[in-house]
Design an enzyme around this catalytic site. Structure first.
Site, mmCIF file in Angstrom:
data_model
loop_
_atom_site.group_PDB
_atom_site.id
_atom_site.type_symbol
_atom_site.label_atom_id
_atom_site.label_comp_id
_atom_site.label_asym_id
_atom_site.label_seq_id
_atom_site.Cartn_x
_atom_site.Cartn_y
_atom_site.Cartn_z
ATOM 1 N N ASP A 185 0.879 -1.171 0.000
ATOM 2 C CA ASP A 185 0.000 0.000 0.000
ATOM 3 C C ASP A 185 0.910 1.213 0.000
ATOM 4 O O ASP A 185 1.559 1.517 1.009
ATOM 5 C CB ASP A 185 -0.891 -0.014 1.240
ATOM 6 C CG ASP A 185 -1.837 1.187 1.314
ATOM 7 O OD1 ASP A 185 -1.740 2.082 0.441
ATOM 8 O OD2 ASP A 185 -2.653 1.229 2.243
ATOM 9 N N ASN A 205 2.329 2.583 -10.832
ATOM 10 C CA ASN A 205 1.001 2.745 -11.406
ATOM 11 C C ASN A 205 -0.051 3.106 -10.367
ATOM 12 O O ASN A 205 -1.041 3.769 -10.680
ATOM 13 C CB ASN A 205 0.599 1.448 -12.114
ATOM 14 C CG ASN A 205 -0.866 1.415 -12.479
ATOM 15 O OD1 ASN A 205 -1.313 2.121 -13.396
ATOM 16 N ND2 ASN A 205 -1.655 0.631 -11.747
ATOM 17 N N TYR A 228 -6.625 16.169 -8.853
ATOM 18 C CA TYR A 228 -5.883 14.975 -9.269
ATOM 19 C C TYR A 228 -4.723 15.378 -10.179
ATOM 20 O O TYR A 228 -3.599 14.887 -10.031
ATOM 21 C CB TYR A 228 -6.829 14.028 -10.002
ATOM 22 C CG TYR A 228 -6.163 12.864 -10.698
ATOM 23 C CD1 TYR A 228 -5.670 11.786 -9.971
ATOM 24 C CD2 TYR A 228 -6.048 12.837 -12.091
ATOM 25 C CE1 TYR A 228 -5.069 10.704 -10.610
ATOM 26 C CE2 TYR A 228 -5.454 11.761 -12.734
ATOM 27 C CZ TYR A 228 -4.964 10.701 -11.987
ATOM 28 O OH TYR A 228 -4.378 9.640 -12.630
ATOM 29 N N LYS A 250 -0.344 14.883 -10.392
ATOM 30 C CA LYS A 250 0.402 14.355 -11.533
ATOM 31 C C LYS A 250 1.424 15.376 -12.048
ATOM 32 O O LYS A 250 2.482 14.998 -12.565
ATOM 33 C CB LYS A 250 -0.564 13.938 -12.644
ATOM 34 C CG LYS A 250 -1.423 12.729 -12.267
ATOM 35 C CD LYS A 250 -0.569 11.533 -11.867
ATOM 36 C CE LYS A 250 -1.380 10.296 -11.568
ATOM 37 N NZ LYS A 250 -0.551 9.135 -11.210
ATOM 38 N N THR A 280 -11.334 2.827 -16.550
ATOM 39 C CA THR A 280 -10.907 2.008 -15.421
ATOM 40 C C THR A 280 -11.756 2.367 -14.208
ATOM 41 O O THR A 280 -12.519 3.330 -14.216
ATOM 42 C CB THR A 280 -9.424 2.245 -15.076
ATOM 43 O OG1 THR A 280 -9.268 3.587 -14.585
ATOM 44 C CG2 THR A 280 -8.527 2.032 -16.280
#
Length: 215
Positions: free
Chosen positions: A59, A86, A162, A166, A197
């Site tokens: 984790d 990932n 989000y 990134k 996904t």
């Protein structure tokens, strides 16, 4: 046989990557944070004849879990050729101006700090490879070039929180690439595009391949 560790590999893009690399002859360690779902993912691959796979509980939002995963992997192999970071979370905060700071911290804890700590922990194993590589899964919503374009920025406004994580990972990638290049370690960010996904509730325009759907 080249050895690969993929975090967040029990589903989605991580699982698809594990599937394709195993089919190409790599030995793939599937990293997962949920034991039950992780073992199920490994079983799916073994059921189609891919014996060159194994699971690792990790984790990346938990530093102790990352360290335990590194110790476990060291008991299985003396080197690691490729680390694919990932694992990540999207969170439920679209707009940076109104986001809850605690939620923002939670996203950064996983997507940025967790990813970086994973890299730090597994670097010793990577350095024992003849051709080591680190691949960070990023996203176009973290691109400063696209964010600077008013039209592009508007189309991605629901992903600012989000995306900010990134953007940070892209910066970390460049710094690591510059730092580790002299040691022969390549470091890159990649984006799979807006793929359907669980991370985006399967709203992505790109679909996984037929082989994965059949699983």
């Amino acid at each position: 046989m080249k050895k690969v560790l993929i975090t967040g590999a029990n589903q989605g893009i991580g699982f698809e990557t594990a599937l394709q690399l195993a089919q190409l002859g790599y030995f793939v360690y599937l990293g997962y944070r949920n034991q039950e779902r992780g073992l199920e993912a490994v079983k799916k691959l073994k059921d189609i004849g891919l014996e060159n796979v194994e699971g690792i509980l990790i984790d990346i939002a938990d530093g102790n879990s990352i360290r335990k995963a590194r110790v476990e992997l060291e008991s299985k192999t003396i080197f690691l050729d490729i680390l694919i970071n990932n694992a990540g979370i999207a969170g439920d905060e679209p707009h940076i101006s109104t986001c809850n700071i605690d939620n923002l911290k939670k996203i950064f804890d996983t997507n940025v700090f967790g990813t970086l700590q994973t890299i730090q922990e597994f670097l010793p194993l990577l350095k024992k490879s003849l051709n080591p590589s680190i691949i960070n899964v990023s996203s176009e919503v973290g691109s400063l070039t696209l964010l600077a374009d008013p039209e592009e920025n508007s189309s991605r406004s629901n992903f600012h929180v989000y995306g900010s994580s990134k953007t940070a990972i892209n910066a970390v990638t460049l710094m690591l690439s510059s730092e580790l290049r002299k040691e022969g370690i390549s470091v890159n960010s990649i984006t799979p595009g807006f793929t359907a996904t669980e991370l985006n509730n399967f709203q992505g325009r790109k679909r996984r391949n037929k082989a994965l759907i059949q699983l």
